[in-house]
Enzyme design. Sequence first.
Site, PDB file in Angstrom:
ATOM      1  N   GLY A   1       0.521  -1.221   0.197  1.00 10.94           N
ATOM      2  CA  GLY A   1       0.225  -0.008  -0.115  1.00 10.94           C
ATOM      3  C   GLY A   1       1.092   1.594   0.390  1.00 10.94           C
ATOM      4  O   GLY A   1       1.662   1.231   0.424  1.00 10.94           O
TER       5      GLY A   1
ATOM      6  N   VAL B   1       2.292   4.887   1.349  1.00 10.65           N
ATOM      7  CA  VAL B   1       3.355   5.371   2.097  1.00 10.65           C
ATOM      8  C   VAL B   1       2.489   7.150   2.086  1.00 10.65           C
ATOM      9  O   VAL B   1       2.853   7.646   0.948  1.00 10.65           O
ATOM     10  CB  VAL B   1       4.065   4.931   2.284  1.00 10.65           C
ATOM     11  CG1 VAL B   1       4.829   5.825   3.701  1.00 10.65           C
ATOM     12  CG2 VAL B   1       4.472   3.818   2.656  1.00 10.65           C
TER      13      VAL B   1
ATOM     14  N   ASP C   1      16.869  -9.976   6.648  1.00  9.84           N
ATOM     15  CA  ASP C   1      15.965  -9.589   4.747  1.00  9.84           C
ATOM     16  C   ASP C   1      16.814  -7.731   5.139  1.00  9.84           C
ATOM     17  O   ASP C   1      15.951  -6.653   4.356  1.00  9.84           O
ATOM     18  CB  ASP C   1      14.675  -8.704   5.056  1.00  9.84           C
ATOM     19  CG  ASP C   1      14.499  -8.821   3.984  1.00  9.84           C
ATOM     20  OD1 ASP C   1      13.430  -8.227   2.806  1.00  9.84           O
ATOM     21  OD2 ASP C   1      15.171  -9.511   2.523  1.00  9.84           O
TER      22      ASP C   1
ATOM     23  N   LYS D   1      18.984  -5.648   2.991  1.00 15.76           N
ATOM     24  CA  LYS D   1      19.268  -5.524   1.744  1.00 15.76           C
ATOM     25  C   LYS D   1      18.933  -3.931   1.925  1.00 15.76           C
ATOM     26  O   LYS D   1      18.124  -3.408   2.637  1.00 15.76           O
ATOM     27  CB  LYS D   1      18.600  -6.340   0.922  1.00 15.76           C
ATOM     28  CG  LYS D   1      16.733  -5.888   0.699  1.00 15.76           C
ATOM     29  CD  LYS D   1      16.185  -7.081   0.366  1.00 15.76           C
ATOM     30  CE  LYS D   1      14.565  -7.006   0.448  1.00 15.76           C
ATOM     31  NZ  LYS D   1      14.182  -7.717  -0.469  1.00 15.76           N
TER      32      LYS D   1
ATOM     33  N   ASN E   1      15.610  -1.970   1.724  1.00 18.56           N
ATOM     34  CA  ASN E   1      15.126  -2.216   3.225  1.00 18.56           C
ATOM     35  C   ASN E   1      15.705  -0.924   4.413  1.00 18.56           C
ATOM     36  O   ASN E   1      15.065  -0.553   5.219  1.00 18.56           O
ATOM     37  CB  ASN E   1      14.536  -3.173   3.927  1.00 18.56           C
ATOM     38  CG  ASN E   1      13.916  -4.450   3.463  1.00 18.56           C
ATOM     39  OD1 ASN E   1      13.456  -3.711   2.722  1.00 18.56           O
ATOM     40  ND2 ASN E   1      14.409  -5.814   3.788  1.00 18.56           N
TER      41      ASN E   1
ATOM     42  N   ASP F   1      12.442  -2.152   7.694  1.00 17.44           N
ATOM     43  CA  ASP F   1      11.307  -2.610   7.792  1.00 17.44           C
ATOM     44  C   ASP F   1      11.144  -3.926   8.379  1.00 17.44           C
ATOM     45  O   ASP F   1      12.722  -5.126   8.534  1.00 17.44           O
ATOM     46  CB  ASP F   1      10.943  -3.242   6.053  1.00 17.44           C
ATOM     47  CG  ASP F   1       9.959  -3.775   5.901  1.00 17.44           C
ATOM     48  OD1 ASP F   1       9.182  -3.799   5.093  1.00 17.44           O
ATOM     49  OD2 ASP F   1      10.403  -5.268   6.186  1.00 17.44           O
TER      50      ASP F   1
ATOM     51  N   THR G   1      14.600 -10.918  -3.938  1.00 17.01           N
ATOM     52  CA  THR G   1      16.030 -11.304  -4.286  1.00 17.01           C
ATOM     53  C   THR G   1      15.765 -12.154  -3.279  1.00 17.01           C
ATOM     54  O   THR G   1      16.427 -12.212  -2.045  1.00 17.01           O
ATOM     55  CB  THR G   1      16.602  -9.369  -3.886  1.00 17.01           C
ATOM     56  OG1 THR G   1      18.721 -10.323  -4.370  1.00 17.01           O
ATOM     57  CG2 THR G   1      17.022  -8.734  -2.514  1.00 17.01           C
TER      58      THR G   1
HETATM   59  C1  LIG Z   1      11.753   0.898   4.277  1.00 20.37           C
HETATM   60  C2  LIG Z   1      10.956   0.173   3.898  1.00 20.37           C
HETATM   61  C3  LIG Z   1      10.267  -0.908   2.831  1.00 20.37           C
HETATM   62  N1  LIG Z   1      10.734   0.998   2.541  1.00 20.37           N
HETATM   63  C4  LIG Z   1       9.183   1.961   2.527  1.00 20.37           C
HETATM   64  O1  LIG Z   1       8.881   1.702   3.664  1.00 20.37           O
HETATM   65  C5  LIG Z   1       9.497   3.349   1.472  1.00 20.37           C
HETATM   66  C6  LIG Z   1       7.946   3.764   0.871  1.00 20.37           C
HETATM   67  C7  LIG Z   1       7.747   4.344   0.579  1.00 20.37           C
HETATM   68  C8  LIG Z   1       8.649   5.087   1.222  1.00 20.37           C
HETATM   69  C9  LIG Z   1       9.072   4.557   1.809  1.00 20.37           C
HETATM   70  N2  LIG Z   1       8.825   4.539   3.464  1.00 20.37           N
HETATM   71  C10 LIG Z   1       9.188   5.630   4.373  1.00 20.37           C
HETATM   72  N3  LIG Z   1       9.655   6.728   3.594  1.00 20.37           N
HETATM   73  C11 LIG Z   1       9.961   7.515   4.618  1.00 20.37           C
HETATM   74  N4  LIG Z   1      10.878   9.055   4.051  1.00 20.37           N
HETATM   75  C12 LIG Z   1      11.016   9.761   2.567  1.00 20.37           C
HETATM   76  C13 LIG Z   1      11.219   8.152   1.828  1.00 20.37           C
HETATM   77  C14 LIG Z   1      10.877   9.298   0.681  1.00 20.37           C
HETATM   78  C15 LIG Z   1      11.343   9.865   0.435  1.00 20.37           C
HETATM   79  C16 LIG Z   1      11.519  10.309  -1.169  1.00 20.37           C
HETATM   80  O2  LIG Z   1      12.932  10.900  -2.286  1.00 20.37           O
HETATM   81  N5  LIG Z   1      10.177  11.524  -2.341  1.00 20.37           N
HETATM   82  C17 LIG Z   1       9.535  11.492  -1.314  1.00 20.37           C
HETATM   83  C18 LIG Z   1      11.547  12.076  -3.514  1.00 20.37           C
HETATM   84  C19 LIG Z   1      11.300  13.531  -4.039  1.00 20.37           C
HETATM   85  C20 LIG Z   1      11.706  14.005  -4.886  1.00 20.37           C
HETATM   86  N6  LIG Z   1      10.926  12.753  -6.124  1.00 20.37           N
HETATM   87  C21 LIG Z   1      10.874  13.270  -7.383  1.00 20.37           C
HETATM   88  C22 LIG Z   1      10.820  11.469  -5.315  1.00 20.37           C
HETATM   89  C23 LIG Z   1      10.285  11.400  -4.839  1.00 20.37           C
HETATM   90  C24 LIG Z   1      11.712  11.125   1.909  1.00 20.37           C
HETATM   91  C25 LIG Z   1      11.501  10.900   2.417  1.00 20.37           C
HETATM   92  N7  LIG Z   1       9.896   7.957   5.733  1.00 20.37           N
HETATM   93  C26 LIG Z   1       9.588   6.449   6.529  1.00 20.37           C
HETATM   94  C27 LIG Z   1       9.048   5.785   5.377  1.00 20.37           C
HETATM   95  C28 LIG Z   1       7.731   4.416   6.484  1.00 20.37           C
HETATM   96  F1  LIG Z   1       8.821   3.281   6.119  1.00 20.37           F
HETATM   97  F2  LIG Z   1       8.174   4.683   7.444  1.00 20.37           F
HETATM   98  F3  LIG Z   1       7.368   3.434   5.536  1.00 20.37           F
END
Ligand SMILES: CC(C)NC(=O)[C@H]1CCC[C@H]1Nc1nc(Nc2ccc(C(=O)N(C)C3CCN(C)CC3)cc2)ncc1C(F)(F)F
Length: 280
Positions: A29, A31, A141, A143, A146, A159, A177
Amino acid sequence: SSTSGPNPTREWSLHSFDMGRPLGKGKFGRVYMVRTKAEPKYILALKTLYKSELIAEDIQRQTRREIEIQQNLRHPNILRLYGYFHDEKRIFLMLEFAGKGEMYKQLSKVGRFSERRSARYIDQMTNALIYLHSKHVIHRDIKPENLLLGLNGELKMGDFGWSVHAPGMRRKTLCGTLDYLPPEMVEGKEHDERVDYWALGVLTYEFVVGSAPFEAQGTKATYGRIRSVDLKFPATISAEAKDLITRLLQYDPKKRLPLTQVLNHPWVVKYRPRRDVVEA
Ligand SMILES: CC(C)NC(=O)[C@H]1CCC[C@H]1Nc1nc(Nc2ccc(C(=O)N(C)C3CCN(C)CC3)cc2)ncc1C(F)(F)F
């Protein structure tokens, strides 16, 4: 720290937040960046999980375990889970907002990290793993996908979908992966927290080289390279980095360098920021 952040015992709902921009798509979903309406206003990441998808993937128990594990963790390099709530269709996780986003996007943008930057991430990652293992949690996990980055560029483990209480026996087929799997998991054997030592070695390699050490075309070929520990280094890698990676990528889990000794390894110590001098 345990004090900062929204009150985990309060009843939360979507109405508690002003919605900000979407941060991207998680596994199950979207975020969103959100802010609490009530004072003190907190900026958070709100991760939505669709119940229908969790049921379809039969991972409700795994998700419940992930939430329980992450909610009880308090470490500067582990993303905080403040609380959660649900409506009829979705579960909402109230997570710490990581100001500099996703580690894998930075890595693919620059290709590979400098040894200084890599060593600092590995130092932080090792501290987070020592903390996790002290609670008998194995991550399983590790990588770049995460990992997230805080505002000051600090690493945040984000994660816990695959973490279990050690020792573990994987029940579900792994998705994503295979590059980070140690031989004992490839061979379906019992495994313990030393699977994370192996993955730390793979992560170190991927940071300094820009690709995973056992990458190959297809599952069988990748498994083959993992089981034979078919490790090759480009000439550009320093002797210390090669030494640390080799000491972690040992077939026999008992031979892998313990995490406390990773913290004392010359490659990590050399690049550790010193508190007494301010960096220019
Ligand atoms: C570990 C897990 C596997 N990964 C995830 O959950 C991912 C899935 C989607 C986002 C991320 N989840 C989180 N992301 C953030 N911060 C964040 C993310 C992206 C940007 C960014 O670069 N843009 C918006 C850019 C800005 C520039 N434009 C061009 C592109 C997007 C900036 C800050 N904080 C907490 C979370 C959490 F984890 F709490 F949900």
